[in-house]
Design a protein around this motif. Structure first.
Motif, mmCIF file in Angstrom:
data_model
loop_
_atom_site.group_PDB
_atom_site.id
_atom_site.type_symbol
_atom_site.label_atom_id
_atom_site.label_comp_id
_atom_site.label_asym_id
_atom_site.label_seq_id
_atom_site.Cartn_x
_atom_site.Cartn_y
_atom_site.Cartn_z
ATOM 1 N N ILE A 165 34.984 55.006 43.727
ATOM 2 C CA ILE A 165 34.840 53.728 43.031
ATOM 3 C C ILE A 165 34.743 52.588 44.039
ATOM 4 O O ILE A 165 35.749 52.215 44.660
ATOM 5 C CB ILE A 165 36.036 53.470 42.090
ATOM 6 C CG1 ILE A 165 36.216 54.632 41.106
ATOM 7 C CG2 ILE A 165 35.869 52.144 41.357
ATOM 8 C CD1 ILE A 165 37.448 54.496 40.226
ATOM 9 N N PRO A 166 33.571 52.021 44.256
ATOM 10 C CA PRO A 166 33.504 50.766 45.023
ATOM 11 C C PRO A 166 34.140 49.645 44.198
ATOM 12 O O PRO A 166 33.893 49.525 43.001
ATOM 13 C CB PRO A 166 31.999 50.535 45.205
ATOM 14 C CG PRO A 166 31.378 51.887 44.981
ATOM 15 C CD PRO A 166 32.239 52.539 43.944
ATOM 16 N N LEU A 167 34.972 48.847 44.843
ATOM 17 C CA LEU A 167 35.726 47.794 44.143
ATOM 18 C C LEU A 167 35.652 46.511 44.949
ATOM 19 O O LEU A 167 36.216 46.429 46.047
ATOM 20 C CB LEU A 167 37.174 48.234 43.957
ATOM 21 C CG LEU A 167 38.131 47.228 43.319
ATOM 22 C CD1 LEU A 167 37.798 47.038 41.841
ATOM 23 C CD2 LEU A 167 39.576 47.687 43.486
ATOM 24 N N TYR A 168 34.974 45.521 44.409
ATOM 25 C CA TYR A 168 34.836 44.252 45.129
ATOM 26 C C TYR A 168 36.152 43.505 45.188
ATOM 27 O O TYR A 168 36.516 42.926 46.216
ATOM 28 C CB TYR A 168 33.765 43.386 44.452
ATOM 29 C CG TYR A 168 33.672 41.984 45.002
ATOM 30 C CD1 TYR A 168 33.333 41.770 46.347
ATOM 31 C CD2 TYR A 168 33.927 40.883 44.205
ATOM 32 C CE1 TYR A 168 33.255 40.484 46.857
ATOM 33 C CE2 TYR A 168 33.851 39.596 44.705
ATOM 34 C CZ TYR A 168 33.517 39.401 46.032
ATOM 35 O OH TYR A 168 33.446 38.130 46.536
ATOM 36 N N ARG A 169 36.883 43.531 44.104
ATOM 37 C CA ARG A 169 38.151 42.791 44.044
ATOM 38 C C ARG A 169 39.046 43.433 42.991
ATOM 39 O O ARG A 169 38.571 43.874 41.944
ATOM 40 C CB ARG A 169 37.885 41.324 43.677
ATOM 41 C CG ARG A 169 39.121 40.431 43.681
ATOM 42 C CD ARG A 169 38.706 38.983 43.492
ATOM 43 N NE ARG A 169 37.875 38.521 44.614
ATOM 44 C CZ ARG A 169 37.069 37.472 44.563
ATOM 45 N NH1 ARG A 169 36.947 36.784 43.431
ATOM 46 N NH2 ARG A 169 36.364 37.110 45.617
ATOM 47 N N VAL A 170 40.348 43.472 43.280
ATOM 48 C CA VAL A 170 41.306 43.943 42.281
ATOM 49 C C VAL A 170 41.357 42.914 41.160
ATOM 50 O O VAL A 170 41.587 41.724 41.397
ATOM 51 C CB VAL A 170 42.703 44.130 42.890
ATOM 52 C CG1 VAL A 170 43.694 44.604 41.822
ATOM 53 C CG2 VAL A 170 42.645 45.138 44.035
ATOM 54 N N ARG A 171 41.130 43.378 39.925
ATOM 55 C CA ARG A 171 41.090 42.466 38.790
ATOM 56 C C ARG A 171 42.087 42.902 37.727
ATOM 57 O O ARG A 171 42.737 43.946 37.844
ATOM 58 C CB ARG A 171 39.675 42.402 38.210
ATOM 59 C CG ARG A 171 38.642 41.918 39.221
ATOM 60 C CD ARG A 171 37.323 41.559 38.574
ATOM 61 N NE ARG A 171 36.329 41.165 39.556
ATOM 62 C CZ ARG A 171 36.201 39.947 40.059
ATOM 63 N NH1 ARG A 171 37.023 38.980 39.679
ATOM 64 N NH2 ARG A 171 35.258 39.669 40.943
ATOM 65 N N TRP A 172 42.176 42.120 36.666
ATOM 66 C CA TRP A 172 43.172 42.363 35.633
ATOM 67 C C TRP A 172 42.992 43.734 34.975
ATOM 68 O O TRP A 172 43.946 44.346 34.499
ATOM 69 C CB TRP A 172 43.104 41.262 34.569
ATOM 70 C CG TRP A 172 41.873 41.337 33.700
ATOM 71 C CD1 TRP A 172 40.662 40.762 33.940
ATOM 72 C CD2 TRP A 172 41.745 42.063 32.483
ATOM 73 N NE1 TRP A 172 39.770 41.083 32.950
ATOM 74 C CE2 TRP A 172 40.412 41.869 32.030
ATOM 75 C CE3 TRP A 172 42.606 42.848 31.716
ATOM 76 C CZ2 TRP A 172 39.928 42.451 30.854
ATOM 77 C CZ3 TRP A 172 42.123 43.423 30.546
ATOM 78 C CH2 TRP A 172 40.799 43.221 30.120
ATOM 79 N N ASN A 173 41.757 44.246 34.964
ATOM 80 C CA ASN A 173 41.475 45.509 34.293
ATOM 81 C C ASN A 173 41.487 46.722 35.222
ATOM 82 O O ASN A 173 41.303 47.856 34.772
ATOM 83 C CB ASN A 173 40.108 45.439 33.600
ATOM 84 C CG ASN A 173 38.983 45.090 34.574
ATOM 85 O OD1 ASN A 173 38.845 43.929 34.946
ATOM 86 N ND2 ASN A 173 38.205 46.065 34.994
ATOM 87 N N THR A 174 41.710 46.524 36.514
ATOM 88 C CA THR A 174 41.618 47.625 37.480
ATOM 89 C C THR A 174 42.627 48.726 37.171
ATOM 90 O O THR A 174 42.290 49.921 37.174
ATOM 91 C CB THR A 174 41.821 47.101 38.916
ATOM 92 O OG1 THR A 174 40.837 46.089 39.197
ATOM 93 C CG2 THR A 174 41.682 48.227 39.921
ATOM 94 N N GLN A 175 43.864 48.363 36.918
ATOM 95 C CA GLN A 175 44.880 49.372 36.619
ATOM 96 C C GLN A 175 44.491 50.204 35.405
ATOM 97 O O GLN A 175 44.587 51.436 35.431
ATOM 98 C CB GLN A 175 46.239 48.702 36.368
ATOM 99 C CG GLN A 175 47.327 49.699 35.980
ATOM 100 C CD GLN A 175 48.668 49.041 35.708
ATOM 101 O OE1 GLN A 175 48.853 47.843 35.968
ATOM 102 N NE2 GLN A 175 49.618 49.797 35.195
ATOM 103 N N ALA A 176 44.033 49.553 34.360
ATOM 104 C CA ALA A 176 43.678 50.273 33.128
ATOM 105 C C ALA A 176 42.535 51.250 33.369
ATOM 106 O O ALA A 176 42.549 52.381 32.864
ATOM 107 C CB ALA A 176 43.314 49.282 32.032
ATOM 108 N N VAL A 177 41.528 50.836 34.141
ATOM 109 C CA VAL A 177 40.392 51.718 34.415
ATOM 110 C C VAL A 177 40.845 52.950 35.197
ATOM 111 O O VAL A 177 40.520 54.089 34.832
ATOM 112 C CB VAL A 177 39.285 50.967 35.184
ATOM 113 C CG1 VAL A 177 38.213 51.948 35.673
ATOM 114 C CG2 VAL A 177 38.653 49.904 34.299
ATOM 115 N N ILE A 178 41.613 52.740 36.268
ATOM 116 C CA ILE A 178 42.035 53.855 37.116
ATOM 117 C C ILE A 178 42.959 54.798 36.352
ATOM 118 O O ILE A 178 42.838 56.027 36.441
ATOM 119 C CB ILE A 178 42.737 53.331 38.387
ATOM 120 C CG1 ILE A 178 41.824 52.371 39.160
ATOM 121 C CG2 ILE A 178 43.158 54.491 39.278
ATOM 122 C CD1 ILE A 178 40.502 52.948 39.552
#
Length: 339
Positions: A10-23
């Motif tokens: 997963i390329p990730l530009y920035r940790v965002r509010w939804n990152t935890q939920a997706v992972i």
């Protein structure tokens, strides 16, 4: 269905509010051996710290700036310096993240032969299997999530030209869906031959990473998913196994939400959170987000997935260039349905 060992990238530009939920959602639905996140160095420390409490498969975090350096000697700065953006619609980081997907095996030791690339803003909900059996053989599968009758035709035409010219194959197509599915299986064997073809096209021994950026200068853009999948369709069609658009694409939604959108605001209200008091530290679990979605949609009408776009440009799009997955979303502020 399959006991095959596989990894997510997963390329990730920035940790965002939804990152935890997706992972966490990927862990719950698919149970991969590992999840590899490639992100700017500025995000590494904070992601390592906040992810300690997440319920995820083993998580490995790779700084993107020197992701390719050990194997190729090339850094992000060197690779992106090859771009001449006068002919491009996108910034260097947009192209570079595509190379991270195509070249993940060149920066990650012992990556699985088949690895699943997943866009960091795509939340699995009522989702699809990644494997299915066909005539006694287990196939690696993905879902077509984007309809082909919407979007920017000029960009699509350029991607088409790139595939025909550089790869010298027919672009793979479908009656309804596009092959820009925001996730997909990549196999190292096919990636190796794909990269050799890029070298063949340019009649050059330069590294394929540099030649891909050269191609962006020549054509204006390229699409990693569509290009790679077209290559597989031409060279090993039995390994291209998809769920048609009407299976999962018809219920997916795509909308702007960087933590200030309609969805996240409604989620906070559902959780009894004062929106104004929680801006930077809002990171709900997958279970919390899924519970809200079930309440909002009903158990019999769940979306297959939701895409949380973070660029404000999605709020400014002309409707003629919007995807149907955006137009129909209840979380599109132009629809004035949610909230």
């Amino acid at each position: 269905m399959s006991s095959e060992i596989f990894d997510f990238v997963i390329p990730l530009y920035r940790v965002r509010w939804n990152t935890q939920a997706v992972i966490e959602g990927l862990t719950i639905h698919y149970a991969p051996r590992a999840i590899h996140i490639i992100t700017p160095n500025s995000e590494v420390s904070s992601l390592k710290e906040c992810s300690k409490t997440w319920q995820t498969a083993p998580l490995y975090i790779h700084p993107e700036e020197e992701f390719f350096k050990d194997k190729t000697g090339l850094t992000k700065d060197i690779i992106c310096a090859k771009l001449n953006l006068e002919k491009s619609l996108y910034n260097p980081g947009w192209f570079y993240q595509q190379l991270l997907k195509l070249g993940a095996d060149e920066g990650i030791e012992n990556l699985s032969e088949w690895y699943m690339v997943w866009d960091s803003d795509l939340l699995p909900v009522n989702t699809w299997p990644l494997f299915r059996e066909n005539q006694g053989k287990v196939q690696h599968t993905f879902a077509l999530l984007q309809h082909n009758q919407w979007g920017n035709p000029q960009i699509v035409s350029t991607w088409d030209k790139w595939i025909r010219s550089v790869l010298e194959v027919e672009p793979v197509t479908d009656a309804e869906g596009t092959f820009i599915p925001h996730h997909g299986w990549f196999k190292q064997e096919y990636l190796d031959s794909f990269k050799r073809q890029v070298n063949n096209y340019y009649k050059s021994d330069d590294h394929w990473l540099l030649l891909m950026m050269h191609s962006a200068n020549d054509f204006g853009t390229f699409s990693e998913y569509w290009s790679y999948l077209s290559w597989v369709a031409a060279k090993s069609p039995n390994d291209l196994a998809v769920y048609p658009y009407d299976a999962y694409g018809e219920t997916t939604e795509r909308f702007f939400d960087d933590g200030t959108g309609l969805f996240s605001a409604a989620l906070k209200r559902y959780q009894g959170i004062d929106d104004s008091s929680l801006i930077d530290n809002f990171s709900p679990s997958y279970q919390a987000v899924e519970a809200f979605i079930r309440e909002e949609y009903g158990a019999d009408a769940l979306p297959s997935s939701l895409s949380f776009e973070s660029s404000p440009r999605h709020l400014k799009k002309d409707e003629k260039n919007m995807h149907i997955e955006e137009i129909r979303s209840r979380w599109n502020p132009r629809n004035q349905v949610a909230g």
